[in-house]
Design a protein around this motif. Structure first.
Motif, PDB file in Angstrom:
ATOM      1  N   ALA A 130      11.208  27.038 -82.280  1.00 34.21           N
ATOM      2  CA  ALA A 130      12.019  28.253 -82.385  1.00 34.21           C
ATOM      3  C   ALA A 130      11.836  29.074 -81.122  1.00 34.21           C
ATOM      4  N   ILE A 131      12.941  29.536 -80.550  1.00 31.20           N
ATOM      5  CA  ILE A 131      12.908  30.360 -79.341  1.00 31.20           C
ATOM      6  C   ILE A 131      13.306  31.769 -79.752  1.00 31.20           C
ATOM      7  N   VAL A 132      12.359  32.694 -79.619  1.00 35.05           N
ATOM      8  CA  VAL A 132      12.586  34.048 -80.113  1.00 35.05           C
ATOM      9  C   VAL A 132      12.346  35.054 -78.999  1.00 35.05           C
ATOM     10  N   ILE A 165       6.600  28.100 -81.808  1.00 39.25           N
ATOM     11  CA  ILE A 165       7.418  29.232 -81.380  1.00 39.25           C
ATOM     12  C   ILE A 165       7.147  29.495 -79.901  1.00 39.25           C
ATOM     13  N   ILE A 166       8.226  29.692 -79.141  1.00 40.17           N
ATOM     14  CA  ILE A 166       8.053  30.251 -77.799  1.00 40.17           C
ATOM     15  C   ILE A 166       8.779  31.591 -77.772  1.00 40.17           C
ATOM     16  N   VAL A 167       8.211  32.525 -77.053  1.00 38.19           N
ATOM     17  CA  VAL A 167       8.766  33.873 -76.963  1.00 38.19           C
ATOM     18  C   VAL A 167       9.193  34.137 -75.526  1.00 38.19           C
ATOM     19  N   LEU A 168      10.445  34.554 -75.367  1.00 36.05           N
ATOM     20  CA  LEU A 168      10.931  34.971 -74.059  1.00 36.05           C
ATOM     21  C   LEU A 168      11.037  36.487 -74.035  1.00 36.05           C
ATOM     22  N   HIS A 169      10.688  37.075 -72.905  1.00 31.06           N
ATOM     23  CA  HIS A 169      10.810  38.517 -72.727  1.00 31.06           C
ATOM     24  C   HIS A 169      11.152  38.792 -71.270  1.00 31.06           C
ATOM     25  N   ASN A 170      12.258  39.506 -71.055  1.00 29.96           N
ATOM     26  CA  ASN A 170      12.733  39.751 -69.693  1.00 29.96           C
ATOM     27  C   ASN A 170      12.877  38.451 -68.908  1.00 29.96           C
TER      28      ASN A 170
END
Length: 256
Positions: free
Chosen positions: A35-37, A219-224
């Motif tokens: 999941a990419i969140v 889960i991987i989390v992207l931010h900016n």
């Protein structure tokens, strides 16, 4: 045993002075649903676009099954094994649901329209298409034109076309968006079935935390545009940094 099938290496894209995806290095394995969140504007869909070829990378590489596909076209990546739902929608809106699925199966088999095609092969193609429609609960709509389908059934058809394509990597970008409470479980059950096969890689962009909790292996989390976290769901959800800075109250509620 799982193995790496898709990876991005320092993958970056700039739009003017804005870095939308910022040197993201990540590998995805067979049999795993990731999941990419991240918050709105984090770069999730742009990252998908870079992987599937909708936009060219400014820097970095995309590698599929050991092959560098960074400069490959959308169609070339599709044939190589990257399947993204919306790539396949509206292929032939004036043809029926069954005809659309059959055309994808025919393309996958690399059969063109030919007077040399045997009747038996055409029957086999139709039977395979009918089996896919049965799997996505669209048998009753087989004879309808795609343009006449409801939104929910269009989303189910997207999944049907992906299943017909049989890619190495399934990419779902908010697959239940706009679907009714009654319709959404059908698509989620289909994704769960694909995951249970353990022979494909699934990437899922999703905002609904209950969906992520049910389906995700990772889960991987992207931010900016940058990779902010990567790990097992419990590990990522328990991260104070992720909860406070990236996901806010929704993620905190998920771990309660």
């Amino acid at each position: 045993m799982t193995h790496e099938i898709l990876s991005t290496h320092d993958l970056t894209v700039r739009f003017g002075g804005h870095v939308a995806v910022d040197h993201v290095t990540c590998a995805f394995r067979t049999g795993e649903l990731t999941a990419i969140v991240g918050p709105n504007g984090a770069g999730k869909t742009t990252y998908f676009n870079l992987i599937s070829g909708q936009i060219p990378a400014s820097e970095g590489r995309v590698v599929l099954a050991g092959r560098d596909v960074t400069r490959a076209s959308v169609s070339a990546r599709c044939h190589a094994g990257v399947g993204r739902a919306f790539q396949l929608t509206n292929l032939f809106p004036d043809l029926t649901v069954l005809e659309n699925v059959r055309l994808v199966i025919q393309s996958k088999a690399r059969r063109g329209f030919s007077i040399l095609s045997t009747a038996a092969s055409q029957v086999a193609l139709t039977e395979r298409a009918e089996a896919v429609l049965d799997r996505v609960r669209l048998t009753a709509q087989a004879g309808q034109k795609v343009s006449a389908l409801s939104h929910g059934n269009q989303r189910k058809l997207e999944v049907a076309l992906l299943i017909a394509l049989d890619p190495l990597v399934y990419m779902f970008d908010e697959p239940t968006a706009g679907m009714s409470v009654d319709e959404a479980p059908v698509v989620l059950d289909l994704i769960a079935e694909l995951k249970a096969q353990k022979d494909r890689t699934i990437l899922l962009v999703e905002h609904k935390m209950d969906v992520i909790r049910t389906l995700a292996d990772r889960i991987i989390v992207l931010h900016n545009g940058a990779l902010a976290a990567d790990g097992a769901p419990a590990e990522v959800m328990a991260s104070d940094v992720v909860q406070e800075a990236y996901m806010g109250r929704d993620l905190a509620e998920l771990t309660a």
